[in-house]
Design a protein around this motif. Structure first.
Motif, PDB file in Angstrom:
ATOM      1  N   SER A   1       0.844  -1.188   0.000  1.00  0.00           N
ATOM      2  CA  SER A   1       0.000   0.000   0.000  1.00  0.00           C
ATOM      3  C   SER A   1       0.879   1.238   0.000  1.00  0.00           C
ATOM      4  O   SER A   1       1.770   1.373   0.839  1.00  0.00           O
ATOM      5  CB  SER A   1      -0.904  -0.002   1.235  1.00  0.00           C
ATOM      6  N   PHE A   2       0.631   2.140  -0.949  1.00  0.00           N
ATOM      7  CA  PHE A   2       1.416   3.369  -1.056  1.00  0.00           C
ATOM      8  C   PHE A   2       0.475   4.571  -1.014  1.00  0.00           C
ATOM      9  O   PHE A   2      -0.547   4.596  -1.688  1.00  0.00           O
ATOM     10  CB  PHE A   2       2.204   3.395  -2.366  1.00  0.00           C
ATOM     11  N   LEU A   3       0.860   5.580  -0.223  1.00  0.00           N
ATOM     12  CA  LEU A   3       0.048   6.785  -0.092  1.00  0.00           C
ATOM     13  C   LEU A   3       0.962   7.991  -0.115  1.00  0.00           C
ATOM     14  O   LEU A   3       1.956   8.046   0.615  1.00  0.00           O
ATOM     15  CB  LEU A   3      -0.742   6.748   1.221  1.00  0.00           C
ATOM     16  N   HIS A   4       0.630   8.969  -0.947  1.00  0.00           N
ATOM     17  CA  HIS A   4       1.422  10.193  -1.010  1.00  0.00           C
ATOM     18  C   HIS A   4       1.193  11.021   0.255  1.00  0.00           C
ATOM     19  O   HIS A   4       0.087  11.045   0.804  1.00  0.00           O
ATOM     20  CB  HIS A   4       1.036  10.998  -2.253  1.00  0.00           C
ATOM     21  N   VAL A   5       2.234  11.727   0.699  1.00  0.00           N
ATOM     22  CA  VAL A   5       2.146  12.479   1.954  1.00  0.00           C
ATOM     23  C   VAL A   5       1.050  13.537   1.933  1.00  0.00           C
ATOM     24  O   VAL A   5       0.417  13.804   2.967  1.00  0.00           O
ATOM     25  CB  VAL A   5       3.501  13.135   2.302  1.00  0.00           C
ATOM     26  N   ASP A   6       0.810  14.149   0.778  1.00  0.00           N
ATOM     27  CA  ASP A   6      -0.240  15.182   0.728  1.00  0.00           C
ATOM     28  C   ASP A   6      -1.624  14.579   0.915  1.00  0.00           C
ATOM     29  O   ASP A   6      -2.521  15.212   1.490  1.00  0.00           O
ATOM     30  CB  ASP A   6      -0.169  15.940  -0.603  1.00  0.00           C
ATOM     31  N   ASP A   7      -1.820  13.358   0.450  1.00  0.00           N
ATOM     32  CA  ASP A   7      -3.090  12.667   0.707  1.00  0.00           C
ATOM     33  C   ASP A   7      -3.162  12.202   2.160  1.00  0.00           C
ATOM     34  O   ASP A   7      -4.227  12.259   2.789  1.00  0.00           O
ATOM     35  CB  ASP A   7      -3.233  11.464  -0.227  1.00  0.00           C
ATOM     36  N   ALA A   8      -2.037  11.767   2.710  1.00  0.00           N
ATOM     37  CA  ALA A   8      -2.019  11.334   4.113  1.00  0.00           C
ATOM     38  C   ALA A   8      -2.389  12.484   5.037  1.00  0.00           C
ATOM     39  O   ALA A   8      -3.089  12.288   6.042  1.00  0.00           O
ATOM     40  CB  ALA A   8      -0.636  10.799   4.472  1.00  0.00           C
ATOM     41  N   ALA A   9      -1.948  13.684   4.714  1.00  0.00           N
ATOM     42  CA  ALA A   9      -2.238  14.851   5.548  1.00  0.00           C
ATOM     43  C   ALA A   9      -3.740  15.068   5.706  1.00  0.00           C
ATOM     44  O   ALA A   9      -4.212  15.521   6.758  1.00  0.00           O
ATOM     45  CB  ALA A   9      -1.583  16.093   4.946  1.00  0.00           C
ATOM     46  N   LYS A  10      -4.497  14.712   4.664  1.00  0.00           N
ATOM     47  CA  LYS A  10      -5.952  14.879   4.742  1.00  0.00           C
ATOM     48  C   LYS A  10      -6.554  14.005   5.834  1.00  0.00           C
ATOM     49  O   LYS A  10      -7.567  14.367   6.440  1.00  0.00           O
ATOM     50  CB  LYS A  10      -6.590  14.521   3.398  1.00  0.00           C
ATOM     51  N   GLY A  11      -5.945  12.832   6.060  1.00  0.00           N
ATOM     52  CA  GLY A  11      -6.449  11.955   7.109  1.00  0.00           C
ATOM     53  C   GLY A  11      -6.212  12.534   8.484  1.00  0.00           C
ATOM     54  O   GLY A  11      -7.112  12.536   9.339  1.00  0.00           O
ATOM     55  N   PHE A  12      -5.004  13.017   8.726  1.00  0.00           N
ATOM     56  CA  PHE A  12      -4.693  13.606  10.034  1.00  0.00           C
ATOM     57  C   PHE A  12      -5.525  14.860  10.289  1.00  0.00           C
ATOM     58  O   PHE A  12      -6.103  15.025  11.375  1.00  0.00           O
ATOM     59  CB  PHE A  12      -3.200  13.949  10.106  1.00  0.00           C
ATOM     60  N   ALA A  13      -5.597  15.744   9.312  1.00  0.00           N
ATOM     61  CA  ALA A  13      -6.368  16.978   9.491  1.00  0.00           C
ATOM     62  C   ALA A  13      -7.864  16.687   9.540  1.00  0.00           C
ATOM     63  O   ALA A  13      -8.614  17.386  10.230  1.00  0.00           O
ATOM     64  CB  ALA A  13      -6.058  17.955   8.360  1.00  0.00           C
ATOM     65  N   GLY A  14      -8.276  15.638   8.832  1.00  0.00           N
ATOM     66  CA  GLY A  14      -9.701  15.339   8.733  1.00  0.00           C
ATOM     67  C   GLY A  14     -10.348  14.850  10.007  1.00  0.00           C
ATOM     68  O   GLY A  14     -11.563  14.987  10.189  1.00  0.00           O
ATOM     69  N   VAL A  15      -9.571  14.251  10.921  1.00  0.00           N
ATOM     70  CA  VAL A  15     -10.171  13.762  12.169  1.00  0.00           C
ATOM     71  C   VAL A  15     -10.326  14.879  13.197  1.00  0.00           C
ATOM     72  O   VAL A  15     -11.031  14.704  14.206  1.00  0.00           O
ATOM     73  CB  VAL A  15      -9.346  12.606  12.786  1.00  0.00           C
ATOM     74  N   ILE A  16      -9.683  16.014  12.962  1.00  0.00           N
ATOM     75  CA  ILE A  16      -9.718  17.102  13.945  1.00  0.00           C
ATOM     76  C   ILE A  16     -11.151  17.595  14.160  1.00  0.00           C
ATOM     77  O   ILE A  16     -11.887  17.876  13.213  1.00  0.00           O
ATOM     78  CB  ILE A  16      -8.818  18.273  13.484  1.00  0.00           C
ATOM     79  N   GLY A  17     -11.533  17.676  15.419  1.00  0.00           N
ATOM     80  CA  GLY A  17     -12.838  18.207  15.781  1.00  0.00           C
ATOM     81  C   GLY A  17     -13.991  17.240  15.629  1.00  0.00           C
ATOM     82  O   GLY A  17     -15.145  17.612  15.869  1.00  0.00           O
ATOM     83  N   LYS A  18     -13.709  16.012  15.256  1.00  0.00           N
ATOM     84  CA  LYS A  18     -14.774  15.022  15.079  1.00  0.00           C
ATOM     85  C   LYS A  18     -14.883  14.154  16.339  1.00  0.00           C
ATOM     86  O   LYS A  18     -14.025  13.311  16.607  1.00  0.00           O
ATOM     87  CB  LYS A  18     -14.511  14.149  13.855  1.00  0.00           C
ATOM     88  N   ALA A  19     -15.974  14.340  17.074  1.00  0.00           N
ATOM     89  CA  ALA A  19     -16.168  13.600  18.324  1.00  0.00           C
ATOM     90  C   ALA A  19     -16.227  12.096  18.086  1.00  0.00           C
ATOM     91  O   ALA A  19     -15.766  11.308  18.921  1.00  0.00           O
ATOM     92  CB  ALA A  19     -17.447  14.084  19.015  1.00  0.00           C
TER      93      ALA A  19
END
Length: 333
Positions: free
Chosen positions: A191-209
């Motif tokens: 499985s390969f994921l570009h860092v810019d796409d990975a960033a969306k995962g980290f930022a995307g969980v912010i504020g989600k209870a």
């Protein structure tokens, strides 16, 4: 509305992209690190320090008032326990873990977040212990942790890896038309994921209870074989070369240390389930294809002189020559 976010690290392979995305989203970003790497955006406040100096680190963080902490440099149970003390009042704590916590002995594929943990490396064991401490604090005391497990996440800082070893000369070999080796038949899943796409995962969980107390595999859907990975690089470099399959046992017998990354993970089928993060974090929508990502990374490596001259290394030629001689001998029989 922007939040006050501290990123422990912030200058690494994945975290550089996380910081950039957080700024684009309007967050107030602070990085805590040793200040050894230049290039932090001017909008970012930097607190210099070493988290291994536990007392100073914890006191420094306790004096701050962050909404969210993203820990990219926690590798052991001791690191996690220190973070629990440092961020006891934070609204959300995001731990960068790894799929290496699952090990390579799977009960089912693709591997989902509820799979038993059987790490085989010190890195994987350390991350598993850190995750356990944080989840235990969540269940006992309500500590607001979200755990994210990336697989192979590549980008300009890391460079473009290959299957059998930590080595970038394989790109020069392709350009020169030289054969390159793979483990076995090269069909192992990855499985390969570009860092810019990975960033969306980290930022995307912010504020989600609903993401609090959860663990997520940060991977795209599907898989790529290592053969496809290498052939995609050939396409980007506009040169086809021969792939020579060498059994893993042979590689390890030749040089166990050189080929350790292959024996520990890359030679095995490692295929992870992404359904949970796609369900809970719609912002995580990978769009960078492997070919596009490889092109970007290779261009960056060229600019920075990070692709070594393959003529200065003989180990791969030695293996290739031995196998070609073997095949020739077999044909003569």
């Amino acid at each position: 509305m922007g939040m006050r976010v501290v990123v422990l690290g912030g200058t690494g392979n994945i975290s550089t992209s996380i910081v950039k995305l957080l700024l684009e989203q309007g967050h107030d970003v602070t990085c805590y690190n040793r200040g050894n790497h230049a290039g932090t955006p001017k909008e970012v406040r930097v607190i210099r320090g070493d988290r291994k100096d536990r007392e100073t680190f914890e006191k420094t963080m306790q004096q701050e008032s962050f909404d969210v902490a993203i820990d990219m440099i926690s590798f052991t149970k001791e690191d996690a326990v220190s973070s629990l003390a440092a961020f006891r009042d934070v609204k959300q704590f995001i731990q960068c873990s790894t799929v290496c916590t699952y090990g390579i002995d799977y009960d089912w594929l693709p591997v989902s977040e509820d799979h038993p943990l059987r790490p085989v490396t010190g890195y994987g064991r350390g991350k598993a212990a850190a995750d356990h401490a944080l989840l235990e604090a969540y269940h006992k005391d309500g500590f607001p942790v979200t755990i994210i497990k990336p697989s192979t996440t590549y980008g300009p800082q890391m460079g473009l890896i290959r299957q059998v070893a930590w080595d970038f000369s394989w790109l020069d070999r392709i350009r020169k038309g030289k054969p390159i080796i793979v483990s076995g038949d090269g069909k192992a899943l990855h499985s390969f994921l570009h860092v810019d796409d990975a960033a969306k995962g980290f930022a995307g969980v912010i504020g989600k209870a609903h993401c609090i107390g959860q663990t997520y595999n940060l991977v795209p859907r599907g898989f790529v074989t290592w053969e496809d990975h290498h052939r995609t690089a050939m396409k980007v470099l506009s040169r086809e070369v021969e792939l020579i399959g060498v059994p893993l046992q042979t590689l390890v017998a030749i040089d166990q240390e050189r080929f350790s990354i292959c024996s520990e993970i890359f030679a095995h089928n490692v295929y992870y389930n992404a359904d949970k993060i796609f369900r809970d974090v719609p912002e995580f929508s990978p769009v960078i294809s492997l070919e596009e990502g490889m092109r970007q990374v290779i261009e960056n490596m060229d600019r920075n002189g990070k692709i070594p001259d393959s003529s200065r290394e003989s180990w791969e030629d030695d293996i290739v020559d031995s196998y070609q001689q073997l095949f020739s001998a077999l044909k003569l029989r």
